[in-house]
Design an enzyme around this catalytic site. Structure first.
Site, PDB file in Angstrom:
ATOM      1  N   ARG A  90       0.841  -1.201   0.000  1.00 29.46           N
ATOM      2  CA  ARG A  90       0.000   0.000   0.000  1.00 29.46           C
ATOM      3  C   ARG A  90       0.871   1.244   0.000  1.00 29.46           C
ATOM      4  NH1 ARG A  90      -0.158   1.204   5.669  1.00 29.46           N
ATOM      5  NH2 ARG A  90       0.656  -0.590   6.780  1.00 29.46           N
ATOM      6  N   ASN A  91       2.105   1.071  -0.471  1.00 26.61           N
ATOM      7  CA  ASN A  91       3.060   2.173  -0.557  1.00 26.61           C
ATOM      8  C   ASN A  91       3.851   2.052  -1.852  1.00 26.61           C
ATOM      9  OD1 ASN A  91       2.889   3.693   1.986  1.00 26.61           O
ATOM     10  ND2 ASN A  91       3.404   1.741   2.914  1.00 26.61           N
TER      11      ASN A  91
END
Ligand SMILES: [Zn+2]
Length: 327
Positions: free
Chosen positions: A138-139
């Site tokens: 999620r990065n």
């Protein structure tokens, strides 16, 4: 999908297929709606534009046990936890159980490049991949992430890699989906063999549930056809709610039908001149350049240079375009 009758599931501790429940998918409605919806009826499920995308055959309505749900899924009822706050503030008090029938796929943001489980399985079959390792993120990618993805791909039984960034609903401080997908696209195109890696987004709300969320996310990847699943340090963690390695240990407790590939904290070592973990590097912490998302965001916001040892220049270029993080 069956929106599980939650009270029944929790009292038995296991789902009908014998697996433990991890983080249930709940359809909870507010009081005024609850008066209009009855067991045995069919009701419409609407998207954010108010258009019907699915129907639910309501087999049961029941009061949502919010404390039990928060405690069971996230291990806490503390409303400083983003998902717990969501349960207490945004979920209605009445939950619905029943069979969901999808009428059409939800329209995804243009940034999404999203395959369905059917499509990924078909693609893996076409490519002749028997074993596929999935990567949850999620990065934007760091070289530490790239390292554990490639180490996983080096395993003789693994044929391909599925990189699946979660780009669902954001919380403050999260990277924007455009930034995550753009950065990953450049890294996958530039540094991965074309016939070994697939990039596909996953539009779901992130569950920051530590170990339970790691299990949940692994089960989701199994549905997409993955056979192996990468579990880094503190997967799906937030704040200090979870032991950083609880997400590893839970896979010893439960077999969810996907092979977990567990990695310790990964860093760049100046002495080794390579990415490493405590398992492969003998040097002290002063030689280690750890990957801290918080630190990266701080450097970015202060307009400082980002370390090229742990970020590809293509990723730095994307991050520097500005407005990378939701404020
Ligand atoms: Zn070293």
């Amino acid at each position: 999908m069956d929106s599980a009758a939650f009270h029944r599931v929790t009292s038995e501790g296991r789902l009908p297929n014998g697996l433990p429940w991890t983080i249930p998918i709940i359809i909870a409605i507010k009081k005024d709606q609850a008066n209009e919806i009855h067991e045995g009826e069919k009701t419409a499920l609407l998207d954010w534009n108010g258009r019907t995308f699915a129907t639910l055959d309501v087999s049961e309505t029941y009061p949502l046990p919010k404390e039990e749900l928060a405690q069971g899924a996230y291990g806490t009822t503390d409303q400083n936890h983003p998902n717990v706050a969501d349960i207490f503030n945004n979920y209605g008090d009445t939950a619905l159980a029943g069979k969901v029938a999808l009428l059409r796929r939800l329209e995804l943001p243009t940034v999404a490049h999203e395959m369905t489980p059917k499509e990924t399985r078909e693609l893996f079959r076409k490519r002749g991949w028997r074993n596929v390792v999935a990567y949850q993120c999620r990065n934007p990618p760091h070289t530490a992430h790239e390292y554990i993805q490639k180490v996983s791909l080096e395993r003789s039984e693994v044929d391909g890699l599925l990189v699946q960034p979660v780009i669902g609903r954001l919380k403050k401080g999260d990277y924007r989906p455009t930034v995550i997908m753009d950065a990953y696209r450049r890294v996958v195109d530039g540094y991965y063999p074309k016939d070994r890696a697939v990039l596909s987004s996953l539009s779901i709300t992130m569950r920051y549930g530590g170990p339970k969320a790691a299990l949940f996310l692994a089960i989701v990847r199994k549905n997409f056809g993955a056979t192996h699943y990468i579990v880094g340090r503190d997967q799906a963690g937030v704040g200090k709610y979870y032991d950083p390695y609880a997400c590893h240990k839970i896979f010893d407790q439960f077999d969810v039908g996907i092979v977990p590939l567990r990695y310790m904290e990964t860093f760049y070592c100046r002495a080794c001149k390579a990415m490493a973990t405590a398992k492969t590097c003998p040097h002290g912490e002063d030689e280690h350049l750890a990957v801290s998302q918080t630190h990266m965001r701080q450097l970015l916001q202060e307009g400082k240079e980002l370390p090229t040892e742990i970020l590809r220049p293509e990723v730095i270029a994307v991050l520097k375009q500005g407005d990378a993080v939701l404020t």
